[in-house]
Design an enzyme around this catalytic site. Structure first.
Site, short mmCIF file in Angstrom:
data_model
loop_
_atom_site.label_atom_id
_atom_site.label_comp_id
_atom_site.label_asym_id
_atom_site.label_seq_id
_atom_site.Cartn_x
_atom_site.Cartn_y
_atom_site.Cartn_z
NE ARG A 54 -3.08 0.22 3.21
CZ ARG A 54 -2.46 0.34 4.41
NH1 ARG A 54 -1.73 1.39 4.69
NH2 ARG A 54 -2.59 -0.61 5.31
CE1 TYR A 106 -16.69 10.30 -16.56
CE2 TYR A 106 -15.44 10.38 -14.51
CZ TYR A 106 -16.28 9.70 -15.37
OH TYR A 106 -16.72 8.45 -15.06
CG ASP A 178 -8.54 15.53 -15.79
OD1 ASP A 178 -7.84 14.90 -16.61
OD2 ASP A 178 -9.55 15.04 -15.24
CE LYS A 203 -11.25 7.57 -18.93
NZ LYS A 203 -12.09 6.46 -18.53
O1 P1T Z 1 -12.38 6.56 -14.58
P1 P1T Z 1 -11.25 7.10 -13.80
O2 P1T Z 1 -9.94 6.46 -14.11
O3 P1T Z 1 -11.53 7.18 -12.34
O4 P1T Z 1 -11.03 8.62 -14.30
C1 P1T Z 1 -11.99 9.60 -14.19
C2 P1T Z 1 -11.80 10.68 -15.22
C3 P1T Z 1 -11.10 11.82 -14.87
N1 P1T Z 1 -10.89 12.82 -15.75
C4 P1T Z 1 -11.35 12.73 -17.01
C5 P1T Z 1 -11.11 13.86 -17.95
C6 P1T Z 1 -12.06 11.60 -17.43
O5 P1T Z 1 -12.49 11.55 -18.69
C7 P1T Z 1 -12.29 10.55 -16.51
C8 P1T Z 1 -13.09 9.34 -16.87
N2 P1T Z 1 -13.89 9.47 -18.02
C9 P1T Z 1 -14.73 8.55 -18.53
C10 P1T Z 1 -14.93 7.35 -18.00
C11 P1T Z 1 -15.47 8.96 -19.75
O6 P1T Z 1 -16.02 8.09 -20.46
O7 P1T Z 1 -15.51 10.15 -20.03
#
Ligand code: P1T
Length: 389
Positions: A54, A106, A178, A203
């Site tokens: 952790r 998002y 972001d 992504k």
């Molecule tokens: O899904 P996660 O790894 O927790 O990330 C969240 C997140 C944060 N910032 C941006 C710009 C994002 O696009 C996302 C997650 N987005 C999607 C799942 C989507 O389909 O837009």
């Protein structure tokens, strides 16, 4: 091989080699997956820098080295999701802190900020593409952090990072970007003055739709330590196996981003000239309202496109269920093309009224353009347009 300094290499070389050094013990060219929860100590408190996974794990350390190098940062943390990065970053600011956040982010970020973290922190939403509105918010609120998503999800609005960071600094406010949609290949916010940069590694960074992860990069030791302390105490550290998968996926990030963009440029033009399309949003199009800022601060325009179909929710649903190569799914940034309806899917947690105000209408469709052959992608879209004629 002559001595070389990894820092001087181009990012296309860094993605492959930083943190990817051969295993010292065996020479294995691929890093071992340290699938272990704990580490043996020679006497109480005497260890080799690793006590418990952790807190630290050698596979995750390799990934963090790589991630830091890609954003030109001193420090990086790899976590189990983008949302855990957001949670820990806001928590590090301390109870009662105010965060000024872009009005198009998002849907999950919006949900986290407005239904969970809002109990402890204050969030003010503004259109960050307008410096006057940002300055007004900075003047009226004693904010600790400005939260920028640029380009935004899903409307691809672009904020001038350098200018906005300078504005925030004037009011002693830090900035987080972001950078998920651009990846470190096309945009480096720390170089533009931002204090923090985060990515959903789910992504482009991982790129193969088989990991959920997030990362945070910064040059500020004290903040890195604060967030690490929270990560270690709360627990959303990235697992060894997922760290390894990301290290594997990241090797092709530079080449993937080039291909995503090459396809997206063609599709954006195709959509722009299509009679059944009301309008197209893509930072690489001259018609994009912040095209000149995009050209200035980004090294590429990326693989995300949104467009407004002529029609309403009925036509949109038909379009989305007719395409086949574009898979109907949430998420983005993988090698395979995805399509989705932000109003019903990724941004459904935003109240309809708020969605409508910022432009997430029922005929808005989002594409994550993959790296398949362009002719096959166009043919797939063609078929869907014909089906709703
Ligand atoms: O899904 P996660 O790894 O927790 O990330 C969240 C997140 C944060 N910032 C941006 C710009 C994002 O696009 C996302 C997650 N987005 C999607 C799942 C989507 O389909 O837009």
């Amino acid at each position: 091989m002559k001595h070389h300094d990894l820092k001087t290499f181009d990012i296309a070389t860094k993605v492959i080699h930083v943190g990817g050094e051969p295993d010292k013990e065996t020479g294995a060219i691929m890093p071992p997956i340290f699938q272990t929860s704990t580490y043996v100590q020679s006497s109480p408190g005497k260890h080799k820098g690793y006590e418990y996974t952790r807190s630290h794990n050698p596979t995750r350390t390799r990934l963090e080295k790589n991630l830091a190098a890609l954003e030109g940062a001193k420090y990086a943390l790899a976590m189990s999701s983008g949302m855990s990065v957001a949670t820990l970053m806001v928590s590090a600011l301390g109870e009662g802190a105010t965060i000024i956040c872009g009005d198009d982010v998002y849907g999950g970020t919006y949900r986290l900020f407005t239904t969970i973290l809002n109990k402890t922190y204050k969030f003010v939403f503004v259109d960050t593409t307008d410096p006057k509105k940002v300055e007004h918010a900075l003047k009226t609120h004693d904010a600790s952090l400005l939260w920028l998503e640029t380009p935004t999800n899903p409307l691809l609005k672009i904020t001038d990072i350098k200018k906005t960071v300078a504005l925030a600094k004037k009011y002693k406010c830090m900035t987080m970007v972001d950078n998920t949609f651009m990846s470190p290949i096309f945009q480096n916010p720390l170089d533009l003055g931002a204090d923090f940069v985060m990515h959903s590694m789910t992504k482009y960074i991982n790129g193969h739709s088989d990991v959920v992860g997030g990362c945070l990069m910064t040059n500020q030791k004290a903040w890195y330590e604060k967030v690490w302390y929270l990560q270690n105490s709360i627990g959303p550290s990235q697992s060894p196996f997922d760290s390894w998968l990301v290290l594997r996926g990241i090797k092709t990030l530079a080449i993937r981003m080039r291909e995503h963009e090459r396809n997206a440029k063609v599709i954006a033009k195709y959509l722009e000239s299509h009679k059944q399309v009301e309008s197209v949003v893509y930072p690489g199009l001259k018609s994009h309202p912040q095209h000149s800022i995009a050209k200035k601060q980004m090294k590429g325009f990326g693989g995300m496109i949104t467009f407004y179909l002529k029609g309403g929710v009925k036509e949109s649903k038909k379009f989305l269920s007719t395409v086949k190569l574009f898979a109907l799914a949430e998420s983005l940034g993988g090698v395979e093309s995805l399509i989705e309806h932000p109003g019903i899917m990724t941004h459904a947690s935003i109240p309809k009224k708020v969605r409508e105000e910022i432009g997430i209408h029922d005929n808005l469709i989002r594409l994550s353009v993959g790296i398949e052959h362009i002719d096959d992608l166009i043919a797939d879209l063609d078929k869907a347009f014909k089906a709703i004629k």
